[in-house]
Design a protein around this motif. Structure first.
Motif, PDB file in Angstrom:
ATOM      1  N   GLU A 180       3.803   1.550  -1.357  1.00 55.35           N
ATOM      2  CA  GLU A 180       4.329   1.699  -2.709  1.00 55.35           C
ATOM      3  C   GLU A 180       3.271   2.280  -3.632  1.00 55.35           C
ATOM      4  N   ARG A 181       2.029   1.813  -3.517  1.00 59.11           N
ATOM      5  CA  ARG A 181       0.951   2.354  -4.356  1.00 59.11           C
ATOM      6  C   ARG A 181       0.733   3.849  -4.078  1.00 59.11           C
ATOM      7  N   TYR A 182       0.831   4.203  -2.807  1.00 57.27           N
ATOM      8  CA  TYR A 182       0.662   5.604  -2.428  1.00 57.27           C
ATOM      9  C   TYR A 182       1.771   6.462  -3.022  1.00 57.27           C
ATOM     10  N   GLN A 183       3.004   5.968  -2.965  1.00 59.33           N
ATOM     11  CA  GLN A 183       4.128   6.717  -3.512  1.00 59.33           C
ATOM     12  C   GLN A 183       4.038   6.854  -5.032  1.00 59.33           C
ATOM     13  N   LEU A 184       3.535   5.815  -5.700  1.00 54.73           N
ATOM     14  CA  LEU A 184       3.367   5.891  -7.146  1.00 54.73           C
ATOM     15  C   LEU A 184       2.290   6.907  -7.516  1.00 54.73           C
ATOM     16  N   ARG A 185       1.222   6.948  -6.718  1.00 49.73           N
ATOM     17  CA  ARG A 185       0.154   7.930  -6.983  1.00 49.73           C
ATOM     18  C   ARG A 185       0.649   9.354  -6.742  1.00 49.73           C
ATOM     19  N   GLY A 186       1.556   9.449  -5.732  1.00 48.16           N
ATOM     20  CA  GLY A 186       2.082  10.778  -5.417  1.00 48.16           C
ATOM     21  C   GLY A 186       3.055  11.278  -6.452  1.00 48.16           C
ATOM     22  N   GLU A 212       0.830  -1.202   0.000  1.00 47.73           N
ATOM     23  CA  GLU A 212       0.000   0.000   0.000  1.00 47.73           C
ATOM     24  C   GLU A 212       0.868   1.258   0.000  1.00 47.73           C
TER      25      GLU A 212
END
Length: 303
Positions: A297-303, A295
């Motif tokens: 990693e997904r947050y960092q990719l979205r950011g 999760e």
């Protein structure tokens, strides 16, 4: 052979004194002596020999000690698993981690887990890379966080959680300390401060410097992360450290500078034994950790 006999034997072997073992176990000294005598009679060997007021293990006694400790550990693990099957939310998890993950990653993960599972307890053990691998194999700890994850290590199963770069840590007085980034070869004439040989972070520094075309001049070594930072801050030398070890506010006299070339990275993950089933509370934590970093990693990719 009784479990009580093994408990008495191990306690005397550790303390090398019958009366001290009796005090620790809250039993009469005569009871311990009698049970050990019965154990020696059953085995047909002498486990201890006297040295003044103390006792010492005989050679066969030292050999038997490792087996007795393994039996007691297995019984302890079985009792713990039974208790946790009744209530996995009240288990105890034994976790190992290296010094480079102590200041940022470990508090972040455990704090997030405790918010959802407040009644689970932790026993935390900090240690070197290879010590933690052996501790997982011997079931002294349930799992360990490591960077990098060992490859082709018999008895170990690893799960990569994330990858992180290394940065140069330079004294503030260093000519390159105000740079936005550096090429590692620019440090070829500098003295280096590293962990001792045998530590994985030592080898990563050596390999990175070789990749940059030089062998580092290691002037000082330290086994503690704060000691290494302190040596750099004192102007003794430069070093390379993973980002997670530099995430907190740095000392006043040191500067973190990203490395442009070559790219110096390590993966960070979690290891468990592939020979033994995890206790229920450990399974809950293991799944939580994998989901937590996925999760993140997904947050960092979205950011």
């Amino acid at each position: 052979m009784e479990l009580r006999q093994l408990q008495y034997f191990v306690e005397v072997a550790r303390r090398e004194h019958v009366s001290e073992a009796a005090d620790a176990l809250h039993v009469a000294q005569s009871a311990i002596s009698r049970q050990i005598a019965n154990l020696e009679t059953e085995l047909g060997v002498q486990l201890f020999e006297r040295e003044g007021r103390n006792v010492k293990l005989t050679p066969i006694g030292r050999h038997f000690l490792s087996h007795a400790e393994a039996v007691l550990k297995a019984v302890e693990d079985a009792k713990q698993q039974i208790e946790e099957y009744l209530d996995p939310e009240r288990g105890t998890i034994k976790i190992g981690f290296p010094t480079s993950l102590a200041s940022h990653m470990m508090p972040m993960v455990i704090s997030a887990f405790k918010a959802e599972h407040p009644n689970v307890s932790f026993h935390l053990r900090q240690g070197s890379y290879y010590y933690l691998i052996e501790a997982v194999k011997k079931r002294e700890i349930d799992l360990a966080f490591l960077g990098p994850i060992p490859v082709h290590e018999i008895g170990i199963k690893g799960e990569i959680l994330f990858s992180e770069p290394f940065a140069a840590l330079l004294p503030n007085s260093h000519p390159l300390a105000r740079r936005d980034r550096i090429v590692l070869n620019e440090l070829r004439h500098d003295p280096f401060v590293t962990f001792p040989k045998g530590y994985i972070l030592h080898q990563i520094v050596i390999d990175a410097c070789h990749q940059a075309g030089f062998s580092p001049n290691i002037s000082s070594e330290g086994e503690d992360l704060d000691a290494i930072k302190g040596l750099v801050s004192a102007g003794i030398g430069v070093t390379l450290l993973p980002e997670s070890a530099l995430s907190e506010s740095l000392l006043r006299y040191a500067a973190k500078v990203p490395i442009e070339m070559p790219q110096v990275k390590r993966n960070v993950g979690i290891i468990i034994s592939d020979h033994h089933e995890l206790a229920p509370s450990v399974k809950v934590f293991y799944r939580f950790v994998k989901d937590f970093f996925a999760e993140l990693e997904r947050y960092q990719l979205r950011g």
